[in-house]
Design a protein around this motif. Structure first.
Motif: not given
Length: 181
Positions: A6, A2, A68-75
């Protein structure tokens, strides 16, 4: 991984959303009853919430961008680490509920605002001279003024739990549990 920006946007936005709505519920909404006339109470509370609205919108926007940035980083962890996917679902549902409650409160506040300086006892309590539509909106706001900080406070707790899931030992344990079934 992440992006730190974010996390900052997520946390600072959520802190302002939670703290501002809680502070206004505790202080502003009640304090307007101390004005010299009930008509002034309506004008003061409308002015206070109108000033808070753009700050709150910016805080919510920052929180959502950070989320959203955390979701992308933790996908990668969402599907592979046990418990993370469930936490994402709970957090998303709570965020949607908080957004809905906040948006509806703004609709009600705007409706009240169109009446101008109406007499009220305080922000969520009508006086005998309060127009019926304003009184109806106030009764709904009486619930929402506590529902929004409760929902955003729950997001603070969920976010803390999510942060604990990112500790290396939790990641390893979650991966092992996922693989072992």
């Amino acid at each position: 991984m992440v992006n730190p920006l974010s996390r900052i946007l997520h946390d600072v936005g959520l802190a302002a959303w939670f703290g501002g709505t809680l502070g206004n519920a505790v202080a502003l909404n009640a304090a307007v009853s101390e004005t010299t006339s009930s008509a002034d109470s309506g004008a003061v509370v409308n002015s206070g919430w109108d000033r808070w609205t753009p700050v709150n919108a910016a805080a919510i926007g920052a929180h959502l961008i950070g989320s959203v940035g955390q979701l992308v980083g933790n996908s990668g962890r969402i599907g592979s680490q046990k418990g993370v996917g469930s936490m994402v679902i709970v957090k998303t549902a709570t965020t949607v509920a908080a957004l809905g409650a906040t948006a509806y409160a703004r609709v009600l506040g705007s409706r009240i605002d169109t009446y101008g300086a109406v007499p009220v006892t305080d922000a969520t309590t009508p006086s005998a001279d309060t127009p019926a539509e304003v009184a109806a909106a106030q009764s709904q706001l009486a619930v929402l003024q506590w529902a929004i900080p409760a929902l955003t406070g729950a997001l603070v707790v969920i976010s803390a739990i999510a942060g604990e899931q990112q500790r290396p030992t939790a990641v390893l344990s979650g991966l092992v549990k996922r693989v072992s079934g």
